[in-house]
Design a protein around this motif. Structure first.
Motif, short mmCIF file in Angstrom:
data_model
loop_
_atom_site.label_atom_id
_atom_site.label_comp_id
_atom_site.label_asym_id
_atom_site.label_seq_id
_atom_site.Cartn_x
_atom_site.Cartn_y
_atom_site.Cartn_z
N UNK A 54 5.83 -6.62 1.62
CA UNK A 54 6.13 -7.01 0.24
C UNK A 54 4.96 -6.62 -0.66
N UNK A 55 5.24 -5.82 -1.69
CA UNK A 55 4.23 -5.41 -2.65
C UNK A 55 4.43 -6.23 -3.91
N UNK A 56 3.42 -7.01 -4.29
CA UNK A 56 3.58 -7.99 -5.37
C UNK A 56 2.61 -7.77 -6.54
N UNK A 57 1.76 -6.75 -6.46
CA UNK A 57 0.82 -6.46 -7.53
C UNK A 57 0.87 -4.99 -7.89
N UNK A 58 0.50 -4.69 -9.14
CA UNK A 58 0.45 -3.30 -9.56
C UNK A 58 -0.62 -2.56 -8.76
N UNK A 59 -0.51 -1.22 -8.74
CA UNK A 59 -1.51 -0.44 -8.04
C UNK A 59 -0.89 0.69 -7.24
N UNK A 60 -1.73 1.33 -6.42
CA UNK A 60 -1.31 2.45 -5.58
C UNK A 60 -1.38 2.03 -4.12
N UNK A 61 -0.33 2.33 -3.37
CA UNK A 61 -0.23 1.94 -1.97
C UNK A 61 0.15 3.18 -1.15
N UNK A 62 -0.65 3.44 -0.09
CA UNK A 62 -0.38 4.58 0.77
C UNK A 62 0.26 4.07 2.06
N UNK A 63 1.41 4.65 2.40
CA UNK A 63 2.13 4.25 3.59
C UNK A 63 2.03 5.36 4.63
N UNK A 64 1.54 4.99 5.82
CA UNK A 64 1.43 5.93 6.93
C UNK A 64 1.96 5.27 8.20
N UNK A 65 2.52 6.08 9.09
CA UNK A 65 2.99 5.56 10.37
C UNK A 65 4.48 5.31 10.37
N UNK A 66 4.93 4.54 11.37
CA UNK A 66 6.36 4.30 11.59
C UNK A 66 6.67 2.82 11.52
N UNK A 67 7.70 2.49 10.74
CA UNK A 67 8.20 1.11 10.65
C UNK A 67 9.62 1.10 11.19
N UNK A 68 9.81 0.39 12.31
CA UNK A 68 11.12 0.31 12.95
C UNK A 68 11.85 -0.93 12.47
N UNK A 69 12.98 -0.71 11.83
CA UNK A 69 13.86 -1.79 11.41
C UNK A 69 13.15 -2.79 10.48
N UNK A 70 12.58 -2.27 9.43
CA UNK A 70 11.93 -3.12 8.44
C UNK A 70 12.12 -2.57 7.04
#
Length: 527
Positions: free
Chosen positions: A100-116
């Motif tokens: 859950x992202x609840x604040x302004x800003x920059x977020x980098x997503x790396x890797x694998x999320x299974x069923x989320x």
């Protein structure tokens, strides 16, 4: 995003005149006997004409949309790891398999999320940038990326990254109305940018959907969806992306028809390939193509909107129904829509128009090749129309006016519903019916000196051919050679079409007769 600036430009186009247009159902008139026709106003001989046309309708792009860069020290890194995730920074929290992202800003997503899920929900009116950097996100119970509340969501595709996003075949939450129904779903403005690659699989319904504006700047995006591939309810704006879309519904869609300032698609540039079960590109109010390469390999109808403007680009369309279709505007949601082609006829007002100012356009339609329930205006471009082989449709089908003032147009198909340009056209033509040809045959046009003006390979069987270019001279004799048979035709003479019992003209406002001129049954226009 386009919004108000595009709407103002659209209003200026609505005031443009198709100069000198006469009733399409009347016999040919001389140039001194032509009547002016102003789209958007009732037809009147006293209406003044206006030269030129303002079709400078381009998307607006913020600096942030054009620049996907970020500062590494100012970001939160989210490392996806199977059923959970780890955070390095602030502004987000992990609950089970969801982030859950609840604040302004920059977020980098790396890797694998299974069923989320990645869920963006910030209370203040601020922007969020999500950077996909070799991320693989899947969700079996809802949207893999869901934007609930934010000012703008910038989804950046990191340089040289390859990313995957997919949803499941069923959702546990209600998907009716404006609820999530796509692998990537946003309630707010969604901007996708960056030079990386994004693969999206919409197993439930749509691939990528914004319930506001959808803007894509660059990126390599591949979408496979059960229903629509790309949806921007209020607008879709494209600048130089590479798109490969395969879907059971529409390839690209803007669906807002309740607000007449919305429902736009603007393609400024890019390379687009579409295999669609329904429309290739569908807009409720206006579709503008300024440039780019568009290849609609499979569709029911290739391009569909109430108004269509093509200024440039290379467009190829294969359609099982109409190749280009101008339709809509007669339901209660569109009564106040600004349109170019409202006829002002007593019985059947005609809405919408196709305007072609340039480009290379190849249409292959099993229904009508080009179907406008309003008007057609061609000022330039190279247009080839392979119309239907059956007599129930035609290469051209229009209910208002077809003003041909420039470009090169070659159309062919069945003769049963054949129509040609209106009297108001400033560029002449040659046309004939009753000349049988088959797929694979060639058609060539020669001038009186025996010099070849043009030649075409025919993809379908038929009996009707129409050709117009700036090199033709009215009243001069040309030779049409088709299937080894030569026919002499006088430029501007429609008698070889009229001899078959077809005037080549659509009826004007007077539709009280049981049968329209040219033998066309008096039936409502077909979309």
């Amino acid at each position: 995003m386009i919004k108000n600036k595009l709407y103002i430009s659209l209003l200026s186009v609505c005031l443009v005149t198709l100069t000198g247009c006469a009733d399409a159902g009347q016999t040919y008139k001389t140039s001194t006997d032509k009547e002016s026709f102003v789209p958007g106003k009732e037809k009147s001989a006293s209406v003044s004409t206006t030269e030129g046309i303002d079709t400078d309708l381009k998307g607006e792009y913020s600096d942030k949309a054009l620049d996907s860069s970020y500062h590494e020290k100012d970001v939160t890194i989210i490392t996806l790891n199977g059923k959970t995730a780890q955070l390095d920074g602030s502004g987000a929290k992990v609950r089970g398999s969801s982030v859950y992202i609840t604040k302004k800003g920059t977020y980098i997503l790396r890797g694998t999320l299974d069923d989320g899920q990645i869920i963006v929900d910030i209370k203040e009116s601020e922007n969020v940038q999500l950077v996909l950097d070799n991320a693989d996100i899947s969700c079996s119970f809802g949207s893999a990326i869901q934007v609930i509340n934010v000012k703008n969501l910038y989804l950046a595709l990191a340089d040289r990254s390859v990313n995957f996003v997919s949803d499941g075949k069923s959702y546990k939450e209600d998907t009716s109305g404006d609820n999530p129904n796509a692998a990537i779903f946003s309630q707010e403005d969604l901007v996708i940018n960056g030079s990386g690659t994004l693969n999206v699989t919409g197993n439930y319904r749509d691939g990528i959907t914004s319930k506001d504006d959808l803007t894509i700047v660059e990126g390599n995006i591949y979408v496979s969806a059960v229903d629509d591939a790309l949806v921007g309810k209020d607008s879709v704006t494209l600048k130089n992306p590479v798109l490969d879309l395969s879907c059971g519904g529409d390839g690209i869609k803007s669906s807002n028809k309740k607000d007449t300032k919305k429902g736009f698609i603007v393609i400024d540039s890019g390379k687009i390939s579409i295999n669609a079960g329904d429309d290739g590109i569908h807009s409720e109010i206006v579709l503008v193509v300024n440039d780019g390469k568009i290849d609609i390999k499979e569709s029911k109808e290739g391009l569909e909107s109430l108004n269509i403007v093509i200024n440039d680009g290379d467009i190829s369309i294969a359609a099982s129904d109409d190749g280009i279709n101008v339709s809509g505007g007669n339901d209660s949601a569109s009564q106040d829509v600004p349109v170019w082609g409202r006829d002002g006829g007593v019985d059947t007002p005609v809405d919408g128009a196709l305007v072609v100012n340039g480009g290379n356009i190849a249409v292959n339609g099993d229904g009508d090749g080009i179907d406008s329930n309003g008007d057609i205006l061609i000022t330039d471009g190279n247009i080839t129309v392979a119309g239907p082989s059956g007599d129930g449709n035609g290469a051209f089908d229009y209910n208002g006016r077809f003003q041909l003032d420039g470009g090169t147009v070659f159309a062919y198909g069945s003769q049963g519903m054949a129509q040609i340009c209106s009297d108001c056209s400033s560029q002449t033509f040659i046309t004939a019916s009753g000349i049988s040809f088959n797929s694979g045959d060639k058609a060539a046009i020669y001038n009186s000196s025996g010099t070849k003006e043009a030649s075409y390979m025919l993809e379908k069987q038929g009996e009707f051919i129409f050709y117009s270019s700036g090199s033709l001279e009215k009243d001069k004799i040309y030779t049409l050679e088709c299937s080894g048979i030569k026919t002499e035709i006088t430029a501007g003479d429609a008698s070889l079409v009229q001899a078959m019992g077809r005037t080549g003209k659509h009826p004007g406002p007077d539709r009280h007769s049981d049968t329209m001129p040219g033998g066309r049954p008096d039936v409502p226009p077909q979309n």
